[in-house]
Design an enzyme around this catalytic site. Structure first.
Site, PDB file in Angstrom:
ATOM      1  N   GLY A 257       0.858  -1.185   0.000  1.00  0.00           N
ATOM      2  CA  GLY A 257       0.000   0.000   0.000  1.00  0.00           C
ATOM      3  C   GLY A 257       0.887   1.225   0.000  1.00  0.00           C
ATOM      4  N   ARG A 258       1.409   1.496   1.197  1.00  0.00           N
ATOM      5  CA  ARG A 258       2.248   2.673   1.424  1.00  0.00           C
ATOM      6  C   ARG A 258       3.390   2.805   0.402  1.00  0.00           C
ATOM      7  NH1 ARG A 258       2.940   4.136   6.850  1.00  0.00           N
ATOM      8  NH2 ARG A 258       1.914   2.162   7.289  1.00  0.00           N
TER       9      ARG A 258
ATOM     10  N   ARG B  43      -1.413  10.487  11.148  1.00  0.00           N
ATOM     11  CA  ARG B  43      -0.302   9.615  11.552  1.00  0.00           C
ATOM     12  C   ARG B  43       0.529  10.160  12.714  1.00  0.00           C
ATOM     13  NH1 ARG B  43       3.487   8.397   8.811  1.00  0.00           N
ATOM     14  NH2 ARG B  43       3.658   6.220   9.430  1.00  0.00           N
TER      15      ARG B  43
ATOM     16  N   CYS C 103      -8.444  21.267  18.610  1.00  0.00           N
ATOM     17  CA  CYS C 103      -8.355  21.458  20.063  1.00  0.00           C
ATOM     18  C   CYS C 103      -7.924  20.203  20.789  1.00  0.00           C
ATOM     19  CB  CYS C 103      -9.691  21.973  20.578  1.00  0.00           C
ATOM     20  SG  CYS C 103     -10.059  23.547  19.814  1.00  0.00           S
ATOM     21  N   GLU C 104      -6.761  19.721  20.463  1.00  0.00           N
ATOM     22  CA  GLU C 104      -6.164  18.570  21.138  1.00  0.00           C
ATOM     23  C   GLU C 104      -4.665  18.820  21.172  1.00  0.00           C
ATOM     24  OE1 GLU C 104      -7.428  14.957  21.246  1.00  0.00           O
ATOM     25  OE2 GLU C 104      -9.398  15.321  20.372  1.00  0.00           O
TER      26      GLU C 104
HETATM   27  N1  PLP Z   1      -2.360  -6.111   3.366  1.00  0.00           N
HETATM   28  C1  PLP Z   1      -3.086  -6.114   4.487  1.00  0.00           C
HETATM   29  C2  PLP Z   1      -3.892  -7.316   4.809  1.00  0.00           C
HETATM   30  C3  PLP Z   1      -3.098  -4.997   5.332  1.00  0.00           C
HETATM   31  O1  PLP Z   1      -3.828  -5.016   6.458  1.00  0.00           O
HETATM   32  C4  PLP Z   1      -2.314  -3.862   4.992  1.00  0.00           C
HETATM   33  C5  PLP Z   1      -2.279  -2.686   5.854  1.00  0.00           C
HETATM   34  O2  PLP Z   1      -2.874  -2.558   6.882  1.00  0.00           O
HETATM   35  C6  PLP Z   1      -1.590  -3.905   3.792  1.00  0.00           C
HETATM   36  C7  PLP Z   1      -1.630  -5.033   3.011  1.00  0.00           C
HETATM   37  C8  PLP Z   1      -0.775  -2.741   3.324  1.00  0.00           C
HETATM   38  O3  PLP Z   1       0.219  -2.364   4.197  1.00  0.00           O
HETATM   39  P1  PLP Z   1       1.281  -1.310   3.720  1.00  0.00           P
HETATM   40  O4  PLP Z   1       0.554  -0.070   3.359  1.00  0.00           O
HETATM   41  O5  PLP Z   1       2.158  -1.120   4.887  1.00  0.00           O
HETATM   42  O6  PLP Z   1       2.008  -1.903   2.554  1.00  0.00           O
END
Ligand code: PLP
Length: 420
Positions: A274-275, A311, A342-343
């Site tokens: 993802g990231r 984050r 306000c935190e």
């Molecule tokens: N796959 C699963 C099942 C996840 O829960 C996540 C993130 O929570 C990812 C992939 C993607 O993680 P990342 O963004 O760190 O690559």
């Protein structure tokens, strides 16, 4: 003579002009950078029968998903909302895998009817529910068992998912029992393994450990007469949040570790980054509202807040923060960089050295393309920020700044009182 002040660009777009046109806070993403990440990973995987299933939660904007679709990338989803987004963006159902511990029956039914590639099943109850739903609909659900390998991903506790104390997946012992009872699963084709040990992983060692356990199990299953057609190695590849310190894993090294761990495996490999695909392609553009001199600290109050980027408040996460116009004549100054919410937790950085700032200056919070906009809320009744895709000198708004009416849509006065 000091060097002149240099205004920053992203993907060929002048960020000062962009902020003037679209306002701040603004999430901006470089399409070229996202494509480069995809291509880099695809070429590292060359020679393996592997497909990328982008973890949609990282950034679920339709335009981002369309970039993925255009590059042949599928999706890893965790809700029917994400499924609908993916289908809407043109990601084919047969490239979509469905993870998560809390899939509802409605969500499973919808995904089955859509014809998704595979369910990553996380509990025995979910397995039995899937069997029941598929049987009732006269279809067969393809499934992988999500293994919890009990490996420490050496990352933040809140994004660590592969320890036995975590809610994710099942032990190898439990998975073994599922396969032993496979004959009773008339409508679930259980022929896949899945593992995802956590996020923002910067060392290959946890991957080696987790994959070794998965590989041993796959060999055991094959010998026991259970063919494994798909192994999904999850996501988690870390990115550079701190330019001077973070050393992300190179795609080629990651691919090599997968290839070595699963040597001899003939089936399909899936990856769920993802990231890694989107984080560094994005920035959050924000303007300095004012400087506030406290008793002990100097606060730089900016117009972005924890509702735009959670984050730092959620995980104490570090993001580099840099001025859009780098002016070498400004002395370095120490600030706590805070938003208007306000935190006390609405703090992006503490005691951070920056060139001296003035009200109206533009800053970039770096590497916000993942888990930024997708985790945003309207807390403090702040509208969702706009998002823009940038590409070789041009930009497109991919989410308009949320109008007030849209923020309150669905709310109503308590008028029609009813009894249950
Ligand atoms: N796959 C699963 C099942 C996840 O829960 C996540 C993130 O929570 C990812 C992939 C993607 O993680 P990342 O963004 O760190 O690559």
């Amino acid at each position: 003579m000091p060097a002149p002040a240099v205004p920053a660009t992203l993907d060929g777009v002048d960020l000062t002009a962009l902020a003037a046109q679209l306002g701040t806070p603004l999430h901006a993403y470089s399409a070229s950078a996202i494509r480069a990440r995809i291509e880099g990973l695809q070429s590292a995987l060359h020679g393996l029968d592997a497909g990328i299933r982008y973890a949609v939660k990282a950034n679920s904007n339709l335009a981002v998903l369309q970039l993925m679709a255009a590059a042949g990338v599928g999706a890893d989803i965790v809700s029917s909302g994400e499924l609908r987004r993916c289908l809407h963006a043109g990601i084919p159902a047969d490239r979509i895998v469905f993870s998560g511990v809390g899939k509802t029956e409605d969500e499973m039914t919808g995904a089955l009817d859509a014809g998704i590639e595979r369910f990553n099943v996380e509990s025995h109850d979910e397995l039995l529910t899937l069997q029941r739903i598929a049987q009732a609909r006269g279809s067969v659900a393809r499934a992988a068992v999500r293994i919890n390998p009990d490996v420490d991903a050496q990352t933040h506790a809140k994004i660590s998912t592969g320890k036995s104390e975590n809610k994710f997946g099942v032990s190898i012992d439990e998975a073994r029992r599922w396969f032993a009872g496979r004959a009773r699963l008339s409508h679930v084709q259980l022929d896949g393994l899945h593992v995802h040990i956590g996020s923002q992983i910067l060392s290959l060692q946890p991957y080696r450990l987790a994959l070794a356990r998965v590989a041993d199990f796959w060999r055991e299953l094959e010998q026991a007469g259970h063919p494994i057609r798909s192994i999904d190695v999850g996501g988690g590849l870390g990115v550079r949040y701190r330019a001077e310190e973070d050393q992300p894993i190179a795609a080629a090294d990651y691919a090599a570790v997968i290839g070595e761990a699963l040597a001899g495996y003939q089936g399909r490999l899936l990856l769920e980054p993802g990231r890694y695909l989107v984080a560094e392609a994005g920035i959050l553009l924000t303007r300095v509202l004012r400087i506030k001199q406290g008793e002990e600290r100097q606060f730089l109050v900016i117009d972005a807040a924890m509702n735009d980027l959670q984050r730092p408040s959620l995980y104490d996460a570090w993001h580099d923060i840099v001025p859009v116009v780098a002016d070498p004549t400004r002395p370095m100054t120490r600030y706590d960089i805070v938003g208007p919410v306000c935190e006390t937790g609405d703090t992006f950085a503490r005691a951070r050295e920056l060139p001296e700032c003035r009200a109206g200056d533009l800053l970039m919070i770096m590497a916000t393309g993942a888990y930024g906009a997708s985790m945003a809320s309207t807390y403090n009744s702040r509208p969702l920020a706009a998002e823009a895709m940038l590409n070789q000198g041009r930009y497109a708004v991919i989410r308009r700044r949320q109008p007030f009416e849209e923020m309150i849509a669905g709310e109503q006065p308590a008028r029609n009182w009813q009894t249950t």
